[in-house]
Design a protein around this motif. Structure first.
Motif, short mmCIF file in Angstrom:
data_model
loop_
_atom_site.label_atom_id
_atom_site.label_comp_id
_atom_site.label_asym_id
_atom_site.label_seq_id
_atom_site.Cartn_x
_atom_site.Cartn_y
_atom_site.Cartn_z
N HIS A 94 0.83 -1.21 0.00
CA HIS A 94 0.00 0.00 0.00
C HIS A 94 0.87 1.25 0.00
O HIS A 94 0.60 2.21 -0.75
CB HIS A 94 -0.92 0.01 1.22
N GLU A 95 1.91 1.27 0.83
CA GLU A 95 2.79 2.44 0.88
C GLU A 95 3.44 2.70 -0.47
O GLU A 95 3.56 3.84 -0.92
CB GLU A 95 3.85 2.27 1.97
N HIS A 96 3.88 1.64 -1.12
CA HIS A 96 4.52 1.77 -2.43
C HIS A 96 3.54 2.34 -3.45
O HIS A 96 3.88 3.26 -4.22
CB HIS A 96 5.02 0.40 -2.90
N ARG A 97 2.31 1.83 -3.47
CA ARG A 97 1.30 2.33 -4.41
C ARG A 97 0.89 3.76 -4.04
O ARG A 97 0.63 4.58 -4.92
CB ARG A 97 0.09 1.39 -4.38
N LYS A 98 0.84 4.04 -2.74
CA LYS A 98 0.43 5.37 -2.29
C LYS A 98 1.43 6.43 -2.74
O LYS A 98 1.06 7.54 -3.14
CB LYS A 98 0.31 5.39 -0.77
N LEU A 99 2.72 6.08 -2.73
CA LEU A 99 3.74 7.03 -3.20
C LEU A 99 3.54 7.37 -4.67
O LEU A 99 3.84 8.49 -5.11
CB LEU A 99 5.14 6.46 -2.96
N LEU A 100 3.04 6.42 -5.43
CA LEU A 100 2.72 6.69 -6.84
C LEU A 100 1.68 7.79 -6.93
O LEU A 100 1.84 8.76 -7.71
CB LEU A 100 2.21 5.40 -7.49
N PHE A 101 0.62 7.69 -6.14
CA PHE A 101 -0.43 8.71 -6.17
C PHE A 101 0.07 10.04 -5.65
O PHE A 101 -0.22 11.10 -6.22
CB PHE A 101 -1.64 8.25 -5.35
N MET A 102 0.84 10.00 -4.56
CA MET A 102 1.33 11.25 -3.97
C MET A 102 2.30 11.97 -4.90
O MET A 102 2.39 13.20 -4.89
CB MET A 102 1.99 10.99 -2.62
N ARG A 223 5.84 0.40 -11.72
CA ARG A 223 6.26 -0.97 -11.38
C ARG A 223 6.07 -1.19 -9.89
O ARG A 223 6.33 -0.30 -9.08
CB ARG A 223 7.71 -1.21 -11.79
N ASP A 224 5.62 -2.38 -9.55
CA ASP A 224 5.39 -2.69 -8.15
C ASP A 224 6.70 -2.96 -7.43
O ASP A 224 7.79 -2.80 -8.01
CB ASP A 224 4.40 -3.86 -8.02
N GLN A 225 6.62 -3.40 -6.19
CA GLN A 225 7.83 -3.62 -5.39
C GLN A 225 8.74 -4.70 -5.97
O GLN A 225 9.94 -4.71 -5.71
CB GLN A 225 7.42 -4.03 -3.97
N GLU A 226 8.18 -5.58 -6.76
CA GLU A 226 8.97 -6.64 -7.38
C GLU A 226 9.46 -6.25 -8.77
O GLU A 226 10.05 -7.05 -9.47
CB GLU A 226 8.13 -7.91 -7.48
N GLY A 227 9.20 -4.99 -9.15
CA GLY A 227 9.67 -4.51 -10.45
C GLY A 227 8.76 -4.87 -11.61
O GLY A 227 9.14 -4.69 -12.77
N LYS A 228 7.57 -5.35 -11.31
CA LYS A 228 6.64 -5.74 -12.37
C LYS A 228 5.67 -4.62 -12.66
O LYS A 228 5.19 -3.95 -11.74
CB LYS A 228 5.87 -7.00 -11.95
N PRO A 229 5.35 -4.39 -13.95
CA PRO A 229 4.35 -3.38 -14.27
C PRO A 229 2.97 -3.83 -13.82
O PRO A 229 2.70 -5.02 -13.68
CB PRO A 229 4.43 -3.27 -15.80
N LEU A 230 2.10 -2.86 -13.56
CA LEU A 230 0.72 -3.19 -13.26
C LEU A 230 0.09 -3.85 -14.48
O LEU A 230 0.37 -3.46 -15.61
CB LEU A 230 -0.08 -1.93 -12.92
#
Length: 420
Positions: A94-102, A223-230
């Motif tokens: 969630h924190e990783h995705r949230k930084l994308l939005f922020m 890219r998510d925490q594992e380096g994979k694109p959504l």
């Protein structure tokens, strides 16, 4: 030695119908009846802990004790949020995705949105000058859809503007609905995701360009925490979670227009005042008028708080509307009074119309800064750069039973003119 106490319990077998009947006031009414900021009630077939107030909000946003996974009903995911969207995530993911939005809310990007919105207000006001009357909510919803798509880098053909704005509005309108409104929201969600999936695919294939600073580019290449694109579907869902909330600000703009009409002294303060007066007015609109009724989470692990036992997996509902109208937090909470914010220091847990806590690490809405910017710009334009009359014989009342709610007439204005 601390003795655990029994949580007060609502005696009804199931309160789902009471939620539908009482809407925004359901939790607040029982907090008053039971003289407790926490109680148990059976809702939608399961026992939920309902709570409100500042201390409850602080607890609710403790990520060590609560998670969002499994809290949002599928009917809400299939209309408002999108299935498995950021609102349902927890922990590092969630924190990783949230930084994308922020990252999309940087000051320079917000300034771009402000400039776009100002241009759209002038365009629409010029068109309104030629019309006998307009329904403000519908027009602003369309205006914000244009501005949001342009800011996010999403091409929006002119022939599609009305339908896309209507679809985004239907997603929001469905969150507290049953029957036709709910199914309209589901259909709107399907239409929106199909459209945005195509856009994402075109950007990834190179057949469509996306400016690197836009939300479209960010979602397409994140890219998510594992380096994979959504995957394409999730990228579409999250891009809609940038667009849809901006369109939803039309609700606050409409309620703000109602406040300007109902409280002439506020209009005078906005006319002669500056940034501080705008800030106070915007925050009071967000506090006073209904937006989200409550939010849900689930208990991560057993714990005790204020002598009450919380059990792993238990559903917990935070009273958002009631906390914004809590007499322990706000003097005369049922009075519209912007001046209450003149010395407000910005607590993370008393004013929570879009959630509480840290917007970077918690579940507070990342678009809150966008909401405030849009409202400041809108109310400045409406008070200082255009004149209009509020149409007579319209129904400006709104029901706290309907979730979400609006003035019944959606605020009709006439004789619009731009100031030179």
């Amino acid at each position: 030695m601390e003795h655990n106490v029994q949580v007060p319990r609502v005696k009804s077998i199931d309160n789902t119908l009471n939620v539908l009947k009482e809407g925004y006031n359901f939790i607040q009414n029982r907090r008053k009846q039971l003289n407790s900021d926490i109680f148990e009630a059976r809702v939608l077939g399961e026992t939920a802990l309902c709570m409100g107030g500042m201390e409850a909000a602080k607890l609710f946003y403790d990520n060590d004790r609560f998670q969002r996974k499994g809290a949002a009903p599928m009917r809400v995911q299939k209309t408002l949020f999108g299935v498995n969207a950021i609102q349902t995530m927890d922990g590092n993911a969630h924190e990783h995705r949230k930084l994308l939005f922020m990252s999309l809310m940087a000051p320079d990007r917000l300034q771009v949105l402000s400039n776009l919105l100002w241009d759209r207000w002038r365009d629409y006001a010029a068109r309104w000058e030629q019309m006998d009357s307009i329904v403000l909510f519908d027009e602003v919803q369309e205006m914000l859809c244009r501005a949001a798509c342009q800011w996010a880098g999403v091409l929006l053909p002119e022939r599609e503007v009305k339908q896309r704005a209507k679809d985004f509005g239907a997603m929001v309108d469905a969150f507290g609905a049953v029957g036709p409104r709910h199914w309209q929201g589901r259909k709107a969600r399907q239409n929106g995701e199909m459209w945005i999936r195509t856009v994402i695919e075109q950007v990834r294939s190179g057949s469509m360009k996306a400016d690197k600073y836009t939300a479209l580019h960010a979602m397409a290449f994140h890219r998510d925490q594992e380096g994979k694109p959504l995957d394409t579907q999730m990228a579409a869902v999250e891009l809609i979670n940038v667009l849809r909330p901006i369109v939803a600000i039309a609700t606050y703009v409409t309620f703000g227009a109602l406040a300007i009409h109902d409280y002439p002294e506020c209009k005078k303060q906005l006319l002669v005042g500056g940034e501080k007066e705008q800030e106070m007015f915007v925050q009071e609109v967000r506090r006073f008028y209904p937006f989200g009724p409550f939010l849900g989470a689930r208990v991560k692990k057993d714990f005790t708080w204020n002598s009450y036992d919380f059990k792993e997996g238990q559903l917990v509902l935070l009273d958002v509307y009631g906390t914004n109208h809590d007499r322990k937090l706000w003097d005369l909470p049922d009075k519209f009074w912007p001046h209450r914010f003149s010395n407000w220091e910005g607590s993370l847990f008393d004013l929570i119309p879009q959630g509480g806590g840290d917007p970077y690490k918690g579940h507070r809405c990342p678009g809150e800064s966008v909401t405030i910017l849009v409202l400041k710009s809108s109310f400045e334009f409406m008070t200082k750069h255009m004149d209009y009359e509020v149409a007579p014989n319209q129904d400006l009342s709104y029901s706290l039973r309907r979730m979400p709610t609006l003035p019944n007439s959606k605020f009709i204005i006439q004789n619009v003119s731009l100031r030179k």
